[in-house]
Scaffold this active site. Structure first.
Site, mmCIF file in Angstrom:
data_model
loop_
_atom_site.group_PDB
_atom_site.id
_atom_site.type_symbol
_atom_site.label_atom_id
_atom_site.label_comp_id
_atom_site.label_asym_id
_atom_site.label_seq_id
_atom_site.Cartn_x
_atom_site.Cartn_y
_atom_site.Cartn_z
ATOM 1 C CG HIS A 65 -1.956 1.080 1.201
ATOM 2 N ND1 HIS A 65 -3.261 0.876 0.809
ATOM 3 C CD2 HIS A 65 -1.870 2.402 1.497
ATOM 4 C CE1 HIS A 65 -3.935 2.011 0.879
ATOM 5 N NE2 HIS A 65 -3.105 2.968 1.298
ATOM 6 C CG HIS A 67 -1.521 6.729 -1.673
ATOM 7 N ND1 HIS A 67 -2.827 6.747 -2.103
ATOM 8 C CD2 HIS A 67 -1.551 6.103 -0.469
ATOM 9 C CE1 HIS A 67 -3.616 6.170 -1.193
ATOM 10 N NE2 HIS A 67 -2.855 5.770 -0.192
ATOM 11 C CD GLU A 145 -8.029 5.765 -3.985
ATOM 12 O OE1 GLU A 145 -7.824 4.986 -3.053
ATOM 13 O OE2 GLU A 145 -7.553 6.906 -4.039
ATOM 14 C CB SER A 149 -19.380 11.676 -2.076
ATOM 15 O OG SER A 149 -18.966 12.984 -2.363
ATOM 16 C CG HIS A 183 -10.567 7.186 -1.037
ATOM 17 N ND1 HIS A 183 -11.150 7.797 0.040
ATOM 18 C CD2 HIS A 183 -9.255 7.471 -0.955
ATOM 19 C CE1 HIS A 183 -10.227 8.454 0.727
ATOM 20 N NE2 HIS A 183 -9.066 8.277 0.146
ATOM 21 C CG HIS A 210 -7.757 4.172 2.354
ATOM 22 N ND1 HIS A 210 -7.883 4.554 1.039
ATOM 23 C CD2 HIS A 210 -6.437 4.244 2.624
ATOM 24 C CE1 HIS A 210 -6.686 4.844 0.540
ATOM 25 N NE2 HIS A 210 -5.792 4.662 1.474
ATOM 26 C CD GLU A 213 -6.391 6.748 7.218
ATOM 27 O OE1 GLU A 213 -7.161 6.727 6.230
ATOM 28 O OE2 GLU A 213 -5.236 7.231 7.169
ATOM 29 C CG ASP A 312 -1.004 5.420 3.652
ATOM 30 O OD1 ASP A 312 -1.319 5.562 2.468
ATOM 31 O OD2 ASP A 312 -1.807 5.535 4.579
HETATM 32 ZN ZN LIG Z 1 -3.578 5.018 1.690
#
Ligand SMILES: [Zn+2]
Length: 408
Positions: A65, A67, A145, A149, A183, A210, A213, A312
């Site tokens: 994982h 980015h 990804e 919304s 996401h 995710h 978190e 991450d």
């Molecule tokens: Zn992440």
């Protein structure tokens, strides 16, 4: 066929076998592994590359994982609290994109190889990292990804997502596997998530998401309250959560998924993740920097949930070096037995991560890809090897991917 000999080998298998004076015979795959004395007699025609004293062989590290699109964010973002951090990402979005380039990502990929990382899971929000990922000898599981919304823009968002996904399929190869990322439950509308997961099912893609978190995410999904309520209500006074944590998890019941973070996941949710064959990706530094606390290692172990460790992105870390991440995990989980934890951590970035990403590597076993690294370690005993390896390794001495030595 080639042969290599070292002082120790960490096989990273089920029994956490450590071999003294091991030798490895390999072509693209591992043909044989065992004690040098026996192997040399069985393969008299192979000239073994006898590595210098205090060298250890182990599988290449797998970072499931990260980015890469955020790897030029050093110094720009605010740490300490999840919502504060999120606001700083939004505020600096243009600068983050302006800073990134193919060259910067290519350099980071080279750096990853030098640490001994041989496979990554790249979470790609915009597709900016696709080109560099096609050029690296690292194996990249490329997670396109999906985020969005607003129900009224679902069709546009989904079309744009499919376009990015198509570009990944066009570039897919032995080294680049298309995969999919939803996401999070607070940022991806369930209709969008369901449509994308139907594609993942059809194409047999691995999925990443995710999940739980932050405390803010827990409070928002449970009650529509907390810091996320303030955050969303600044966009629309009528905002409410799309679904509960369990509703979100149910979407993933037929796909192989890596659930990242899960610091605030409850027992029912963790149980569901285990029952659908999901794994948890733990990012200890990111959790600490964004004020999320730490996952309960004991609980996951007791529930027998598979755990892998990722860095991450550099948007919530200062290093993509998994050795730094393992050292941080050792310190963060100070309440666990040090030597047992060291073994678990080494497995989490090899065998467990390979299993989560469906890779034929992660253990030194006959039939696995000959993807392994050699490390210089201090003079030590077999018993102290796991902890000493984590404490003293910053870079790999040699890196082999599918039998080929990579220049690092
Ligand atoms: Zn992440």
């Amino acid at each position: 066929m080639k042969g290599i000999k070292a002082d120790f080998a960490l096989l990273c298998d089920e029994d956490f076998t450590i071999l003294k004076e091991p030798a490895l015979v390999f072509d693209e795959k591992i043909v044989e592994i065992g004690e040098f004395f026996n192997i040399k007699q069985k393969y008299p025609n192979i000239i073994f590359n006898e590595l210098e004293k205090n060298t250890l062989l182990m599988p290449g590290l797998i970072n499931p994982h990260t980015h890469l699109e955020y790897c030029a964010s050093s110094g720009l973002l605010e740490f300490g609290d999840f919502i504060t951090w999120l606001n700083s990402v939004i505020k600096n979005r243009d600068e983050l994109q302006d800073r990134i380039s193919d060259e910067i990502i290519e350099d980071k990929l080279k750096e990853l190889l030098s640490f001994g990382t041989t496979a990554i899971g790249a979470i790609s929000s915009f597709g900016l990292d696709l080109n560099p990922c096609t050029k690296t000898p690292l194996h990249v599981t490329f997670f396109t990804e999906l985020l969005g919304s607003r129900p009224d823009s679902v069709d546009i968002l989904f079309d744009e997502f499919k376009q990015r996904l198509r570009a990944v399929f066009d570039k897919s190869s032995q080294n680049l596997t298309p995969a999919l990322s939803i996401h999070s439950p607070y940022s991806t509308h369930p209709i969008l998530a369901k449509n994308a997961l139907d594609i993942a099912k059809k194409e047999n893609m691995v999925v990443s998401t995710h999940f739980m978190e932050s405390l803010a995410e827990r409070e928002w999904l449970d009650k529509g309250e907390g810091d996320f309520a303030k955050f969303f209500k600044s966009f629309s006074p009528y905002s409410k959560p799309f679904c509960s944590g369990m509703d979100f998890l149910t979407l993933f019941k037929d796909v192989k998924t890596l659930f990242t973070h899960c610091v605030f996941a409850n027992e029912k949710e963790l149980d569901f993740i285990k029952n659908i064959g999901g794994s948890i990706t733990h990012c200890p530094v990111s959790n600490r920097l964004l004020g999320s606390g730490k996952i309960s290692f004991q609980k996951l172990k007791k529930m027998e949930i598979s755990l892998n460790i990722g860095t991450d992105g550099l948007s919530s870390n200062y290093s993509l070096n998994l050795w730094d991440e393992l050292r941080a995990a050792l310190m963060l989980h100070y309440d666990l037995n040090l030597n047992s934890l060291a073994k678990e951590l080494l497995l989490s970035v090899t065998k467990e991560a390979a299993c989560a990403l469906n890779l034929n590597e992660g253990s030194l076993k006959v039939g696995k890809d000959a993807t392994f690294i050699a490390l210089s370690i201090p003079k030590t005993t077999k018993e102290n090897l796991p902890i000493q390896t984590i404490l003293h390794t910053k870079k790999a001495k040699k890196v082999y991917i599918k039998g080929e030595e990579i220049d690092v």
